[in-house]
Scaffold this active site. Sequence first.
Site, mmCIF file in Angstrom:
data_model
loop_
_atom_site.group_PDB
_atom_site.id
_atom_site.type_symbol
_atom_site.label_atom_id
_atom_site.label_comp_id
_atom_site.label_asym_id
_atom_site.label_seq_id
_atom_site.Cartn_x
_atom_site.Cartn_y
_atom_site.Cartn_z
ATOM 1 N N THR A 313 -108.739 97.197 -39.871
ATOM 2 C CA THR A 313 -109.151 97.590 -41.222
ATOM 3 C C THR A 313 -110.656 97.431 -41.379
ATOM 4 O O THR A 313 -111.335 98.304 -41.919
ATOM 5 C CB THR A 313 -108.433 96.729 -42.276
ATOM 6 O OG1 THR A 313 -107.022 96.875 -42.090
ATOM 7 C CG2 THR A 313 -108.795 97.168 -43.680
ATOM 8 N N GLY A 314 -111.166 96.299 -40.891
ATOM 9 C CA GLY A 314 -112.607 96.088 -40.968
ATOM 10 C C GLY A 314 -113.357 97.157 -40.202
ATOM 11 O O GLY A 314 -114.257 97.805 -40.726
ATOM 12 N N TRP A 316 -112.480 100.060 -39.276
ATOM 13 C CA TRP A 316 -112.339 101.427 -39.799
ATOM 14 C C TRP A 316 -113.467 101.745 -40.781
ATOM 15 O O TRP A 316 -113.933 102.872 -40.871
ATOM 16 C CB TRP A 316 -110.992 101.580 -40.508
ATOM 17 C CG TRP A 316 -110.742 102.977 -41.017
ATOM 18 C CD1 TRP A 316 -110.214 104.017 -40.313
ATOM 19 C CD2 TRP A 316 -111.026 103.484 -42.325
ATOM 20 N NE1 TRP A 316 -110.144 105.130 -41.097
ATOM 21 C CE2 TRP A 316 -110.640 104.843 -42.337
ATOM 22 C CE3 TRP A 316 -111.569 102.930 -43.484
ATOM 23 C CZ2 TRP A 316 -110.770 105.642 -43.464
ATOM 24 C CZ3 TRP A 316 -111.710 103.733 -44.602
ATOM 25 C CH2 TRP A 316 -111.309 105.074 -44.590
ATOM 26 N N HIS A 317 -113.920 100.733 -41.503
ATOM 27 C CA HIS A 317 -114.939 100.971 -42.520
ATOM 28 C C HIS A 317 -116.322 101.209 -41.947
ATOM 29 O O HIS A 317 -117.211 101.678 -42.646
ATOM 30 C CB HIS A 317 -114.987 99.810 -43.518
ATOM 31 C CG HIS A 317 -113.827 99.824 -44.458
ATOM 32 N ND1 HIS A 317 -112.616 99.285 -44.138
ATOM 33 C CD2 HIS A 317 -113.688 100.351 -45.698
ATOM 34 C CE1 HIS A 317 -111.778 99.464 -45.152
ATOM 35 N NE2 HIS A 317 -112.403 100.105 -46.106
ATOM 36 N N GLY A 318 -116.499 100.888 -40.682
ATOM 37 C CA GLY A 318 -117.794 101.151 -40.088
ATOM 38 C C GLY A 318 -117.898 100.480 -38.740
ATOM 39 O O GLY A 318 -117.241 99.475 -38.478
#
Lengths: 473, 434
Positions: A313-314, A316-318
């Site tokens: 999840t982390g 995926w954001h960048g």
Amino acid sequence: MVFSSLYFLCVFLPLNLLLYYLIKNRTYRNWLLIITSLFFYAWGEPVWVALLIFSTLFDYVNARVAGKNRDNWKGRAAVALSITGNLLILGFFKYAGFIAENLNSLLGAGLGVTAFGLPIGISFYTFQTISYVVDVYRGETEAQQSFPRLLLFVSLFHQLVAGPIVRYSDIAREIEARVETPAQFNYGVSRFIMGLGKKVLIANTAGKLSESFLGTDYSRLPVTGAWLGIFLFALQIYFDFSGYSDMAIGLGKMFGFTYKENFNYPYISRSAAEFWRRWHISLGSFFRDYVYIPLGGNRRRYLLNLLVVWSLTGLWHGAGWNFVIWGLYYFVLIFVEKKLLLRVFEKLPSIVSRIYLWVAVLVGWVFFYHLDLGEALQFLGIMFGVKAAAFSGPEVAIHFLSNAVFLAVAAICCTPVTRFIGERSKRLFPEKQGGAAFLAGKVLPPLAGAAVLVLSIIFLVGQSYNPFLYFRF
Amino acid sequence: MRKLRADTLFFLLVTALLGLANFLNVEKPAVSELEQRSLAARPEFSVQALFNGTYFKDYENYYSDTFIFRESIVKAGREIAQAFSFLSPGVSLTAGYEELPAPPEQEKEPPAEEPREMEKPPDDAPLLPEMDDGDDQNVGYWLVVEGRAVQLFKFDKDSFNYYADVLNRYQAELGRGVKIYSLIAPSNSEFVQLKRYSGITDSQNEALNYLKRRLAPGILSINAYDALNSHAGEYLYFRTDHHWTALGAYYAYCAFIEAAGEPPVPLERYRRVDLEGFLGSSYTKTLDKSLEENPDTLSLYLPFTEHEFTVYYAAEGRRSKVIDLQYAESKTDKYLVFISSGGGTWGVIKTEVKNGKRILVLKDSFGNALVPFLLPHYEEIYIVDSRFYSAAAAGKDILQFIRDNRINEVLFVNYMENVNWRKFMEGVQALLGG
């Protein structure tokens, strides 16, 4: 193009709606949407529109193979191929630089870093097509036999560039047979206006104000300045993202599509776990359905599964370690909540858990905002009084006072206030009670919508105001 | 259609009508006087621009930059925004957040392509003039308090060190034969009583004292701060523009000329002309309503010394006016009346004073208001703006320029914010060549 641009608002959308409703035939309407969506995408990514089409074609084939071979190796191979292919595409464009950089510093390998920019929306549409192929394999939906229809699903400009991550199964029927009704259209327009207002009036204003604190010279930043700055960032990111989702949902409704909700007032949560059930729901449910549960969910290797999901999840954001840390931070919070905090909160007044959530989320945003870990830690230190220039300063006071109305309105808009007012007014003025009910039900909402639209356009034009005092340079 | 709600119809109508109005409005503006910048032009189509994405991006900028009724809408937006900050009457902060405009590259030919909107030069002019619209960086805070815009000062030690290094190098290169003066114009934040807001702006006096210790002993530092401060109640700075008034410049001139060993000419000797209704740079930056309601008056002091002023655009000289009233009518550009905008590669004023004193004023726009007061004291006054002078255009670097013109004094006049901005001083350093 973004929804909150004047060109989209005054040219693309009106023309698109006009043509769409002039055409009566379903197939032609779909073709119109495909063409305008590809144009919309090409507006920002003239080259990578080819990648979008290729990616769709790739999973069109994979899904058809997977659909026919649900019980043998061919089906599994198609799913594996789809996942590998999509992750390779995503990895190449989004993470190649990050991986090369880390390998270089770790091993001293002189890997070149690719210079491709990240194609817009790639994180969203690769996930959409993965979920499509997996759902077909699982038998939750049938494979689409028509390539244009699948392309319509992937390229629909409403959700293409910034989500929500729409599942094929949710709109499969609507692609083939949807009914556009005036009631839906009304809802779509007012939802779109609401999203536009969130983005233009609140998110952009908060973003501009936050620049007075974030990314400045932190050796001069007082404690209150740090808190105000990160609070403004929290407003900006929420209203920006949820406003965009609102606009997507509203646009969908205008064209007869129903997308699932993506945000559900996350800032009124009372724990980090609840926050993530209310924040970017389509991403959370993607990781739940396609990573967490297949790995074993709560039953098997629970801790490891949780760790994997939150790292992803982390990430995926960048492509940066700060995002990984941000994800792992939530892993720790959610784990501690489950083991201890939630039981403690039950015994305490709800204000405690609400304050806890706000502090926890704001600390999280510090890592999200600062790509540089050293800066993040310095900023965090200032928030809690370590090496802060002062407790407060006149600059913070002026900003706070000048924008007190804005801050109050934005904070209220983080709560389900309109729903609350709506329910109250219904109870206060039961149907058919004359003037007041008419006013509350039929007059005020449209008036509010019109006002938000006019204000948004005024502010949008204002954002192009760029006084360049010295244009002779 | 009957089932569509009123706000739905309103939405469709407003967006479609605005789209149509923009489509029908073919006469798109090219320049915004309010913002003092040229607006985005319709991009030229090319396959390359299409594929690298710049075409659509530029088109979108062009579309919003030339949006119909744009300036009125912008102003309405500011008024709405200001109406919502009623908790702090009279005080607002506007942050500048644009990218820094780069100083001109020194080796390039002087800009010849940019057409000037306000004043058409003669048709046979080989080069168009550069114009000095202002100087400082385009970022920072403007505090508007009680109808007066104040640019806040954030002391940057490194930039001040660099300023000293640059001036020291000038001194080392020029030697003893040329006297060097450093005059820094404080920004107005130092003279506004900020009572409640002390601490929001750094002390410029301390910055100047810091600088004084770092300048080589031969460089004479003029304390414009004290000169202005002893007249603190007077109309030294505009409320709606970041520059000083001619009166403010006069007090700085007094400090300078006394340091140079001559008595200043009393202000009463000049005939004064007042230009009313001036809304300057701070207004265009903030669009603050309280500023708009409270415009400035720009006072001029007409020189009495016989003189001839020539501005050179590369090698071509053009007669010009020390007080140029062609700018008097402009609402936002009135400050350009001083030495006719202060542009050009360089300029020279030759006076009737035959005393052999020749001075070079190396300045930004703050020097423009000061130069007219020097006329009674010098035979020749050379004017160079580091942003417009280049060795390529002038045919020589600044050292050669000083030697060839037998200049015996150099006066640096710069705005505090430019001294505080390394990039600007790099331009001054670059004049030295090699």
